[in-house]
Every structure is written in structure tokens, then in C-alpha cells.
Scaffold this motif. Structure first.
Motif, PDB file in Angstrom:
ATOM      1  N   GLN A 194       6.119   5.436  -0.573  1.00  0.00           N
ATOM      2  CA  GLN A 194       7.515   5.046  -0.762  1.00  0.00           C
ATOM      3  C   GLN A 194       8.432   6.162  -1.244  1.00  0.00           C
ATOM      4  OE1 GLN A 194       7.997   2.391   0.726  1.00  0.00           O
ATOM      5  NE2 GLN A 194       7.761   0.534  -0.411  1.00  0.00           N
TER       6      GLN A 194
ATOM      7  N   GLY B  45      13.803  -7.931  -5.437  1.00  0.00           N
ATOM      8  CA  GLY B  45      13.442  -7.039  -6.529  1.00  0.00           C
ATOM      9  C   GLY B  45      14.437  -5.900  -6.581  1.00  0.00           C
ATOM     10  N   CYS B  46      14.339  -5.009  -5.597  1.00  0.00           N
ATOM     11  CA  CYS B  46      15.169  -3.797  -5.634  1.00  0.00           C
ATOM     12  C   CYS B  46      16.376  -3.882  -4.718  1.00  0.00           C
ATOM     13  CB  CYS B  46      14.326  -2.592  -5.256  1.00  0.00           C
ATOM     14  SG  CYS B  46      13.771  -2.616  -3.538  1.00  0.00           S
ATOM     15  N   GLU B  50      12.208  -0.916  -1.308  1.00  0.00           N
ATOM     16  CA  GLU B  50      11.181  -0.168  -2.037  1.00  0.00           C
ATOM     17  C   GLU B  50      10.076  -1.073  -2.580  1.00  0.00           C
ATOM     18  OE1 GLU B  50      11.067   3.151  -2.809  1.00  0.00           O
ATOM     19  OE2 GLU B  50      13.048   3.839  -2.179  1.00  0.00           O
ATOM     20  N   CYS B  51      10.420  -2.336  -2.924  1.00  0.00           N
ATOM     21  CA  CYS B  51       9.493  -3.114  -3.755  1.00  0.00           C
ATOM     22  C   CYS B  51       8.708  -4.182  -3.014  1.00  0.00           C
ATOM     23  CB  CYS B  51      10.238  -3.753  -4.928  1.00  0.00           C
ATOM     24  SG  CYS B  51      11.172  -5.232  -4.463  1.00  0.00           S
ATOM     25  N   ASN B  64      10.862  -6.157   5.244  1.00  0.00           N
ATOM     26  CA  ASN B  64      11.606  -6.436   4.018  1.00  0.00           C
ATOM     27  C   ASN B  64      12.861  -7.198   4.416  1.00  0.00           C
ATOM     28  OD1 ASN B  64       9.943  -5.012   2.126  1.00  0.00           O
ATOM     29  ND2 ASN B  64      10.726  -3.103   2.980  1.00  0.00           N
ATOM     30  N   CYS B 108       6.537 -10.450  -7.834  1.00  0.00           N
ATOM     31  CA  CYS B 108       6.033  -9.687  -6.687  1.00  0.00           C
ATOM     32  C   CYS B 108       5.103 -10.524  -5.823  1.00  0.00           C
ATOM     33  CB  CYS B 108       5.312  -8.415  -7.141  1.00  0.00           C
ATOM     34  SG  CYS B 108       3.635  -8.693  -7.782  1.00  0.00           S
ATOM     35  N   ASN B 138       4.468  -2.685  -1.802  1.00  0.00           N
ATOM     36  CA  ASN B 138       4.725  -3.788  -2.731  1.00  0.00           C
ATOM     37  C   ASN B 138       4.463  -3.329  -4.158  1.00  0.00           C
ATOM     38  OD1 ASN B 138       3.792  -4.972   0.000  1.00  0.00           O
ATOM     39  ND2 ASN B 138       4.865  -6.653  -0.992  1.00  0.00           N
ATOM     40  N   LEU B 139       5.494  -3.413  -4.969  1.00  0.00           N
ATOM     41  CA  LEU B 139       5.368  -2.955  -6.356  1.00  0.00           C
ATOM     42  C   LEU B 139       5.103  -4.142  -7.284  1.00  0.00           C
ATOM     43  CD1 LEU B 139       8.281  -0.360  -6.597  1.00  0.00           C
ATOM     44  CD2 LEU B 139       5.916  -0.016  -5.866  1.00  0.00           C
ATOM     45  N   CYS B 140       4.235  -3.920  -8.272  1.00  0.00           N
ATOM     46  CA  CYS B 140       3.964  -4.916  -9.306  1.00  0.00           C
ATOM     47  C   CYS B 140       4.042  -4.224 -10.651  1.00  0.00           C
ATOM     48  CB  CYS B 140       2.566  -5.514  -9.113  1.00  0.00           C
ATOM     49  SG  CYS B 140       2.067  -6.576 -10.494  1.00  0.00           S
ATOM     50  N   ARG B 141       4.799  -4.793 -11.582  1.00  0.00           N
ATOM     51  CA  ARG B 141       4.937  -4.150 -12.894  1.00  0.00           C
ATOM     52  C   ARG B 141       4.043  -4.793 -13.954  1.00  0.00           C
ATOM     53  NH1 ARG B 141       6.575   0.690 -11.734  1.00  0.00           N
ATOM     54  NH2 ARG B 141       4.739   0.041 -10.627  1.00  0.00           N
TER      55      ARG B 141
END
Lengths: 293, 165
Positions: A194, B45-46, B50-51, B64, B108, B138-141
């Protein structure tokens, strides 16, 4: 702040000739919109000043990968996913597949297109340096006809390119049938997936008995445009790869690039990394002609 | 031109149901799904690709939905997290997320599951690298990803056993 949606138009046209006619009638009034991976981000950020777009996505004339004995022709709407799944590209143009794999995640690879990446003209784009080392040519088309231009002559300054307001990128031609060579691609970013690059380096080399017989080098994120580094190549051609040659080539590259400080990195870091990547490329190219790095 | 006149008709099939919606052509598919069709599973998310929290299938491809203008969804088939399994049942990937603890805050999770289902459709027996690449968008915090990868491996095993049974 978000853009005001009622201000924006996005029309769908039935064919390429309709699109070209629209562009010809009012040059510059309507702009093309492909997979949206750049333009939708600008729209959401309220940074999309142009308001009238036509969609390219359904135009079959701009799709497909055609192979002849001399060249591979990629329609400008070829997505990264299509690049990645093409056996001949994997075999003969491995750097293009490497760059496609490094471009965003699967969802971005399904929508991002080579033509869009070129026309967006980001100096940090992942694939254009690869197209430069593969001696790509672009076919540009308008209602008046079509023309071909070497890709290294296309970008003329930051977001400036040799593309008339009534022209579209129809396809990208990659010449085939060059002798085997070493391939090298490195994208240096904050994280693997990314991230937009701090420096991207693409190179091919044919090295025989330690002597450079053919070499192509191109970088991204180190100048106002992606950059084919002809001076660096000239400093290497016919030379034996040793410490002196590497230092000479690094001096040529340092003079050829013009990195800046920005949100992603600094001038000094980019210069340092570029020179080290050149050394890594040259050292790894000596070992043979298989894919490396 | 009055604002309303700028809207266009978008016909699409969402989770097997036909819809015709009048929207601005540059409206984000994400907003159309959430606000017009009340399918709030896809998350924002973003808002810049990006997410992956807004992931849906557009004609079978993972996308997306925050980056898809409504006009490009005309005549498309769309699947959201709500349509991934028949009503009141769970997809093997959803079940595996529950069992492996692959979800914490949950923002997410719908996108993660869509990406995982898409991965298993393309690569039925993924290795660890395949899973990492398949979910790289895929972002996960919360989870640190390990439990998510475990869930995908678990789902993969269960789907294989279902095929055998």
C-alpha cells in the motif's frame, strides 16, 4: 473537505469513437476517468478541480493484451491484476509483474490501470520506471488519428506530458526478443503493501564475463517525472563491473537525478538510497541473467 | 442546471436483488450502499483506498467501494458482506473469524472477510504468503493480524472438509 457531488459529471459512452468525438468537439472540456483509484481519492479530499469526466471503464477497445512475435501490446485499461496473471509477461517482462504486485492491495490491482498510472503522471508511480527500462512506446489516439511516441519522451515535467487535450492513451507496446538479461526491481517505501514509494528502481542488464553489454536504468520519486537514466547507462556500457565502474556510475546517477524533500522522504535519503540500489543492481547482475532481487 | 437534474439512474443487482437508484454519478458506491440501500456492513475507514474496510465484490472482483463512482456500477452485480451467506447463516470465513477471535472492534472485519472470501475463491489452498498478500489491502488496528490469518487458515480447512463430506 469533501467535494460537492452535484458539481460533477461522469458520462458513459458506448464506444471509443464516441469518446474521441467528445474530446475532439471541446478539447480539454471532458477528461477521461478509468478505474478511479487516483481520481476518487482527489474527489473525496475536495482536490479535484476538473468537473466533467467520461468513463473509460467499459470501452473494450482499450482492453486486452495482444502478443505478436515482435511485441506485446497492452490496452491502456489493462489492470495490475491482468498483468499479474499473464504468463508471457511473467516470463519476458518480470519487472512489470513485480511492479504490479507492489501496487496497492488486490482491490487496487483490480481497478488500477497502466494507462491511468501513466496519465496520472506521478513521479512516484510503481510501473512507469519498468516501462522505461523495457523501452515501451505509447500509442496515442484522437479523432484525427493515432501516433506513437517513445515512453521516455512522454513526460516533460511535473504532471506535464506530450498528450494533447483531445488525445487518449490507447495502448502500450513492449518490444520482445531481446537477449536474456538480469532483471532488478526495488521499491523502497514505509511498508511493503500500500505505501507510495520513497524511491523505486528498475534495471535490466546483460553482463558477459563481468562486462556490461547492455544496461537500462530507470527510477521513480527522484525527479519531477519518472526518469530513464541514460547518462548512468552510458557510464556503464562496455565497462567491467568493479569498484571504479560502480563509483563512476553512481556519480553519473547523482548528477542525473533531482530528488526533493517532501512528506514521504528527504532529498538526502533518496539520493543515498538511489546510489546504493544502483550498486546492489550492478553487483547482483554479475551473477547471471536470471531474475534477481 | 438544478442539482437534482444532475442525478442519473443506476440499475444494479445487489446481493441478488435488482435495484434502480437515482444518484449523482460521482457518488461513492460505499455511500449508495449504506445510505440508499441501508446496507451498512461495508465501513468507511480511510476513504482513500488504503484500508479495505469498504471492500465489496463488483462483478465478482474485490474492490474498495469508496473508490467506485456510482455511474460505473450501472448494470453491475454487487455482493456485500450482507450477501456473503444465505440469511441467518454464516459463511465458513465468518464462522472461522468468530472461532479464532479474528475480530475485535469490528470495523475492519467486513472488509477483511470479503478479502478472505475473495482469496479463497481465487486460491482455494493458500500458503501463508498468499494469505498475507491477499489481505495486504486491509488494515486492522486491533488484532495484530495473527488471529485473522488463523481464521483464514481455519476457514480454508473447514471448506475443504465440507467439500469432502
Amino acid at each position: 473537505m469533501r467535494s460537492y457531488l452535484p458539481d460533477y459529471e461522469l458520462v458513459t459512452l458506448a464506444s471509443l469513437s464516441e469518446a474521441l468525438a467528445l474530446m475532439g468537439r471541446e478539447p480539454g472540456a471532458w477528461k477521461p476517468f478509468a478505474g478511479g483509484t487516483d481520481l476518487m481519492v482527489l474527489l473525496e479530499a475536495g482536490k479535484l478541480p476538473h468537473k466533467k469526466f467520461f468513463s473509460l471503464w467499459h470501452l473494450q477497445e482499450l482492453r486486452g493484451i495482444r502478443v505478436t512475435p515482435e511485441a506485446v501490446t497492452l490496452g491502456s485499461l489493462t489492470t495490475y491484476t491482468e498483468v499479474l496473471s499473464h504468463p508471457l509477461l511473467q516470463q519476458e517482462f518480470p519487472l512489470l509483474c513485480r511492479a504490479a504486485a507492489e501496487t496497492g492491495g488486490v482491490a487496487t490491482q483490480n481497478r488500477g490501470t497502466l494507462g491511468g498510472n501513466i496519465a496520472n503522471a506521478s513521479p512516484a508511480a510503481d510501473s512507469p520506471p519498468v516501462l522505461l527500462v523495457y523501452d515501451a512506446e505509447l500509442e496515442l489516439v484522437s479523432a484525427a488519428g493515432s501516433r506513437r511516441i517513445p515512453y521516455h519522451e512522454f513526460h516533460t515535467g511535473y504532471k506535464q506530458m506530450r498528450l494533447a487535450p483531445d488525445e487518449l492513451i490507447r495502448s502500450i507496446h513492449l518490444p520482445r526478443a531481446r537477449p536474456p538479461r538480469a532483471h532488478y526491481y526495488r521499491k523502497v517505501g514505509t511498508r511493503r503493501a500500500q505505501a507510495i514509494s520513497k524511491v523505486v528502481f528498475a534495471g535490466t542488464a546483460r553482463v558477459e564475463a563481468g562486462v556490461v553489454r547492455d544496461v537500462r536504468v530507470a527510477l521513480g520519486s527522484v525527479a519531477p517525472t519518472v526518469l530513464r537514466c541514460f547518462d548512468t547507462e552510458a557510464a556503464l556500457l562496455g565497462k567491467k563491473i568493479d569498484a571504479v565502474t560502480i563509483a563512476d556510475a553512481q556519480a553519473a546517477l547523482a548528477a542525473e537525478i533531482a530528488p526533493i524533500d517532501d512528506i514521504r522522504s528527504t532529498m538526502n535519503y533518496r539520493r543515498h538510497v538511489s546510489l546504493r540500489l544502483l550498486e546492489d543492481f550492478l553487483r547482483s547482475s554479475q551473477g547471471g541473467n536470471g531474475p534477481s532481487a | 442546471m438544478p442539482d437534482e437534474a444532475r442525478k442519473v439512474d443506476v440499475a444494479c443487482k445487489v446481493n441478488g436483488r435488482d435495484h434502480s437508484i437515482r444518484v449523482y454519478p460521482m457518488a461513492r458506491l460505499l455511500d449508495v450502499l449504506r445510505e440508499e440501500l441501508h446496507l451498512t456492513g461495508a465501513k468507511e475507514g480511510c476513504g482513500e483506498g488504503e484500508c479495505g474496510a469498504c471492500s465489496v465484490f463488483l462483478n465478482g472482483q474485490l474492490v474498495n467501494s469508496c473508490l467506485i463512482p456510482a455511474a460505473q456500477a450501472h448494470n453491475a452485480e454487487i455482493t456485500t458482506i450482507e450477501g456473503i451467506a444465505p440469511a441467518e447463516s454464516l459463511h465458513a470465513v465468518q464462522q472461522a473469524f468468530i472461532e479464532a477471535g479474528g475480530s475485535q472492534c469490528g470495523i475492519c472485519t467486513p472488509g477483511m472477510i470479503m478479502a478472505a472470501v475473495n482469496l479463497l475463491e481465487r486460491v482455494p489452498q493458500p500458503n501463508e504468503e498468499d494469505v498475507r498478500v491477499g489481505l495486504a489491502g486491509n488494515l486492522c488496528r486491533c488484532t495484530g493480524y495473527t488471529k485473522i490469518f488463523e481464521a483464514v487458515v481455519r476457514a480454508c480447512r473447514q471448506m475443504r472438509e465440507q467439500v469432502r463430506a
